[in-house]
Design an enzyme around this catalytic site. Structure first.
Site, PDB file in Angstrom:
ATOM      1  N   LYS A  59       0.856  -1.203   0.000  1.00 25.14           N
ATOM      2  CA  LYS A  59       0.000   0.000   0.000  1.00 25.14           C
ATOM      3  C   LYS A  59       0.896   1.258   0.000  1.00 25.14           C
ATOM      4  O   LYS A  59       1.967   1.218  -0.606  1.00 25.14           O
ATOM      5  CB  LYS A  59      -0.987  -0.047   1.179  1.00 25.14           C
ATOM      6  CG  LYS A  59      -1.763  -1.374   1.193  1.00 25.14           C
ATOM      7  CD  LYS A  59      -2.907  -1.406   2.158  1.00 25.14           C
ATOM      8  CE  LYS A  59      -3.589  -2.772   2.079  1.00 25.14           C
ATOM      9  NZ  LYS A  59      -4.793  -2.839   2.897  1.00 25.14           N
ATOM     10  N   GLU A  96      -9.588  -0.231  -1.729  1.00 25.40           N
ATOM     11  CA  GLU A  96      -9.186   1.131  -1.350  1.00 25.40           C
ATOM     12  C   GLU A  96      -9.202   2.041  -2.567  1.00 25.40           C
ATOM     13  O   GLU A  96      -9.550   3.218  -2.476  1.00 25.40           O
ATOM     14  CB  GLU A  96      -7.811   1.098  -0.671  1.00 25.40           C
ATOM     15  CG  GLU A  96      -7.932   0.508   0.734  1.00 25.40           C
ATOM     16  CD  GLU A  96      -6.696  -0.194   1.248  1.00 25.40           C
ATOM     17  OE1 GLU A  96      -5.610  -0.049   0.654  1.00 25.40           O
ATOM     18  OE2 GLU A  96      -6.824  -0.928   2.254  1.00 25.40           O
TER      19      GLU A  96
HETATM   20  P1  13P Z   1      -4.359  -6.334   5.694  1.00 23.12           P
HETATM   21  O1  13P Z   1      -3.626  -7.640   5.534  1.00 23.12           O
HETATM   22  O2  13P Z   1      -3.543  -5.258   6.304  1.00 23.12           O
HETATM   23  O3  13P Z   1      -5.714  -6.538   6.339  1.00 23.12           O
HETATM   24  O4  13P Z   1      -4.664  -5.808   4.194  1.00 23.12           O
HETATM   25  C1  13P Z   1      -5.250  -6.668   3.286  1.00 23.12           C
HETATM   26  C2  13P Z   1      -5.207  -6.033   1.957  1.00 23.12           C
HETATM   27  O5  13P Z   1      -5.928  -5.098   1.671  1.00 23.12           O
HETATM   28  C3  13P Z   1      -4.222  -6.553   0.987  1.00 23.12           C
HETATM   29  O6  13P Z   1      -4.446  -6.043  -0.288  1.00 23.12           O
END
Ligand code: 13P
Length: 246
Positions: A11, A94
């Site tokens: 991210k 997202e």
């Molecule tokens: P998390 O593993 O932090 O919950 O995030 C999952 C995700 O959105 C991976 O693309």
């Protein structure tokens, strides 16, 4: 049973100081036989990560559907290829939420990625409200209908099921929830692509950690994981890779 694929999605996290983590993850991935591993850092880290990757597949978190042109702030598939990215995540929840990406946008991005020889990970997943209304399966199969590329062979296309309520919350879906949805996704893939749909890998994503990974990987039709927070350090990510290796 498919060979599992574990993908880290960094991210908007990561800077040059963290390249050492990528090198450590790459080293562990090489040792873990029987599992494919990839990491998707921010765009700025793709080229330096490739240089430290020791063969680990490095990918991007988004791509523009167009070949080139007046799209300020965007990155094209050809640019990703030039940086030696091998895969790209498209349609992450997202981006669907923050950048208003529609199923049609996601499909166009997936088509562009595949046309350029990038593996495309198409993300789908329902909200908490959808699930409370018991619409979760309909929502996800609807997203698949709109977001999957026209045609794809199994090596190129991957689907990631990421329930929005499980992302970054610590609320991992139960094995029963995962089994129900992965079976529905498998059926949709077979309906869409025939026999090849049976071989497309389906990843689960949403609060996957070292201590719950093995239980998730044991679920039918779970062919790997898309991992956010726990992919940021080798200490947390490597045990997940090892759990996938069996
Ligand atoms: P998390 O593993 O932090 O919950 O995030 C999952 C995700 O959105 C991976 O693309």
């Amino acid at each position: 049973m498919h060979r599992k694929l574990v993908v880290g999605n960094w991210k908007m996290n990561g800077n040059l100081h963290q390249l050492g983590e990528i090198a450590a993850i790459a080293k562990a991935a090489r040792k873990a036989a029987g599992v494919d591993v990839a990491l998707c850092p921010p765009f700025t880290l793709i080229a330096p990560a490739v240089a430290r990757s020791n063969g680990l597949a490095i990918g991007a978190q988004d791509v523009h559907a167009a070949e080139e042109g007046a799209h300020t702030g965007s990155v094209s598939a050809a640019m990703l290829k030039e940086a030696h990215a091998r895969l790209v995540i498209v349609g992450h929840s997202e981006r669907r939420a923050e950048n208003h990406e529609t199923d049609a946008d996601v499909r166009a991005k997936a088509d562009t990625a595949l046309r350029h020889g990038l593996q495309a990970i198409v993300c789908v997943g329902e909200s908490e409200t959808d699930r409370a209304a018991r619409d979760h399966v309909a929502v996800v199969t609807g997203q698949l209908k709109g977001s999957l590329p026209e045609d794809a062979h199994e090596g190129e296309l991957v689907v990631a099921y990421e329930p929005i309520w499980a992302i970054g919350t610590g609320n991992v879906a139960t094995p029963d929830d995962v089994a129900e949805m992965h079976a529905a996704i498998r059926a949709a893939l077979v309906e869409r692509f025939g026999e090849r749909g049976g071989r497309i890998r389906i990843l689960y994503g949403g609060s996957v950690k070292a201590d719950n990974a093995a239980a998730i990987f044991a679920v039918e039709d779970v062919d790997g994981a898309l991992v956010g927070g726990a992919s940021l350090t080798a200490a947390q990510f490597v045990p997940i890779i090892q759990a996938a290796a069996g």
